[in-house]
Enzyme design. Structure first.
Site, PDB file in Angstrom:
ATOM      1  CD  GLU A  43      -2.972  -1.012   2.341  1.00  0.00           C
ATOM      2  OE1 GLU A  43      -2.876  -0.073   3.146  1.00  0.00           O
ATOM      3  OE2 GLU A  43      -3.855  -1.884   2.429  1.00  0.00           O
ATOM      4  CG  HIS A  99      -6.202   0.766   4.666  1.00  0.00           C
ATOM      5  ND1 HIS A  99      -4.974   0.180   4.850  1.00  0.00           N
ATOM      6  CD2 HIS A  99      -6.850   0.613   5.851  1.00  0.00           C
ATOM      7  CE1 HIS A  99      -4.878  -0.295   6.077  1.00  0.00           C
ATOM      8  NE2 HIS A  99      -6.014  -0.043   6.703  1.00  0.00           N
TER       9      HIS A  99
END
Length: 530
Positions: free
Chosen positions: A262, A280
């Site tokens: 990420e 997220h």
């Protein structure tokens, strides 16, 4: 007047809390992405309030000459070098429960989205199409939901799923049968969950034990047509293997909020029509953002103004006066719990803690937290002194405390006994006059063992040659022994050895000892002695 830097986006109300408490605060939400600017100014501040954008590296900490506390608005502290902060005496706080409901609700929302193909149907309709027959979904009612991890967030998901009239099964090795019955779920082994569940949702931290818990091999065991939801941590699922299963129809759909890398700009799961993805967003609600921001502002203000510590990951919640006396005992309590945690693979039903002599007059609530946190940290690295009792309660673990006056040669000692379905395991320790904690009894066998970062624990029948065998094998493996402690129950009975070594014992050395047939148990151990 203490001075705080807020280097990520926090609510205006959080900024105002600092000001109302008389703390000088600079709100610079762009500094989190400007490493050079952060390094330039960090030396001016007593406190640093962050979210996920700011990376508090060892270099930043080295430049933070006045920094006393780092407050993370949220639970994850992957962006903070906690060992470096600890060495410099900087407290690291988080807000462990502020996002729980929001994350659980996101998992439920993702389950609905993938069950009814809502994102694809929305995009199609926005494009002027009317593809009603294309988007045939499935109901959640009466479907079996498999929950991997029944902790704080997992238990909220379970409650919501039961309200939706789903059948819920859970895999959590550390969930007791009593707690499972209390929350209304059936506790099963992982293979049973994989083969039975129509939907699977993950709610565990990323550890060595949980990494790729849905591996290629485990994905092959899934019930045909299952749908998988991950709003916990990237790395829990083999994304490439899952993508293959989604393409060939073994898995009907997936919904992911977290990814192995990420920010995720590419993933095997991207652009698959039966996959819902979000960036997220588990904690991204107005309420959650406000809750964690306000909480971290209050916690940091309390510490900077009064010395009170809450939700610290590297310091117990005790007053400044208590810390001077209790510090070594708190360290010992964590070592005792850590020993038990590393030695016990099955779920605990009860933890019984005995305080003898001088230590029985201290803050036992904090010491209990140390024991529980030490025990659970091997399985859940996010656990801290504050969240540990809550997690233990959710797992159905009963904690009992006994005080007694001095009964032996030591001015005071702590004895921890953990009860599981099949056995009891106990260890005792004390603090010597030099302030160093020691193990003084294991399984009722008296010892005197100095505690080091790397240790080796063995059990054997009391026969000649064990000392030589251990020493020779360790020497041949290049392992230097700093301290060697022995003990036995009775002559020719059970014997134990605990070695403090300079470095981690290599796996080939462990295997070689096991292959001698002389040992009943050979267990490498690690302890945080910083």
């Amino acid at each position: 007047m203490p001075k705080v830097l807020i280097s990520d986006k926090l609510s205006d109300a959080a900024v105002q809390i600092f000001r109302d408490r008389g703390i000088d605060v600079d709100f610079e939400p762009g500094f989190g992405k400007d490493k050079d600017r952060l390094l330039e100014v960090i030396g001016q501040y007593d406190g640093l309030a962050i979210r996920s954008a700011t990376k508090v590296t060892e270099k930043v900490i080295a430049a933070a000459g006045n920094l006393r506390v780092i407050g993370r608005a949220g639970i994850g502290v992957d962006n903070v070098d906690i060992p470096a902060a600890s060495k410099k005496g900087i407290i690291v706080m988080n807000t462990p429960f502020g996002n729980s409901i929001t994350t659980a609700e996101h998992a439920i929302a993702m389950m609905f989205a993938v069950a009814r193909q809502i994102p694809e149907a929305s995009a199609s309709t926005h494009a002027g199409k009317w593809e009603k027959s294309r988007f045939m979904g499935v109901e959640l009612t009466n479907k079996t939901l498999g929950v991997i991890g029944a902790g704080n967030i997992g238990s909220i998901v379970i409650a919501r799923a039961l309200g939706l009239k789903m059948k819920v099964i859970t895999y959590d090795p550390f969930l007791s049968e009593e707690r499972a019955a209390e929350i209304g779920v059936e506790k099963v082994e992982l293979d049973a969950l994989l083969s039975r569940a129509d939907f699977i949702t993950l709610h565990v931290p990323l550890t060595d034990q949980t990494r790729n818990i849905l591996s290629e091999a485990n994905i092959a065991k899934l019930k045909h047509g299952v749908r998988i939801i991950n709003c916990a941590r990237g790395g829990l699922v083999d994304e490439a293997a899952l993508a293959a299963a989604l393409k060939d129809g073994r898995v009907a759909g997936a919904a992911f909020d977290v990814f192995e890398t990420e920010p995720a700009t590419d993933s095997p799961l991207f652009n698959l029509p039966n996959v819902v993805v979000t960036p997220h967003l588990g904690a991204a609600t107005t309420e959650a953002q406000e809750n964690v921001a306000l909480q971290v502002a209050e916690q940091m203000s309390d510490y900077l103004l009064t010395g009170a510590v809450q939700n610290a990951l590297n310091m117990p919640s005790v007053t400044a006066e208590e810390a001077k006396v209790m510090g070594p005992w708190l360290k010992l309590s964590q070592h005792l719990g850590n020993f038990i945690g590393q030695m016990t693979d099955e779920p605990a039903k009860a933890i019984n803690i005995l305080y003898d002599g001088s230590v029985s007059e201290m803050n036992l609530a904090a010491l209990n937290c140390g024991v529980i946190a030490g025990m659970m940290r091997r399985r859940n690295p996010d656990v801290n002194m504050v969240s540990a009792p809550v997690i233990a309660k959710e797992a159905g673990i009963k904690v009992s405390t006994t005080r007694q006056e001095q009964t032996g040669a030591f001015e005071g000692y702590i004895k921890v006994t953990v009860v599981t379905d099949t056995r009891e395991r106990s260890i005792a320790g004390t603090v010597f006059s030099d302030g160093k904690p020691r193990f003084i009894q294991i399984k009722g066998i008296n010892i005197d063992a100095e505690i080091g970062e790397h240790m080796l624990y063995t059990t054997n029948n009391d026969v000649p040659g064990i000392i030589g065998l251990l020493g020779q094998t360790m020497g041949e493996g290049g392992v230097n022994i700093a301290n060697f402690t022995l003990g036995r129950s009775v002559k020719q009975g059970e014997a134990i050895a605990i070695l403090y070594v300079d470095d981690a014992v290599p796996e080939p050395v462990i295997r070689k000892l096991e292959e001698t047939g002389k040992f009943n148990q050979v267990k490498p151990l690690t302890f945080d002695v910083a």
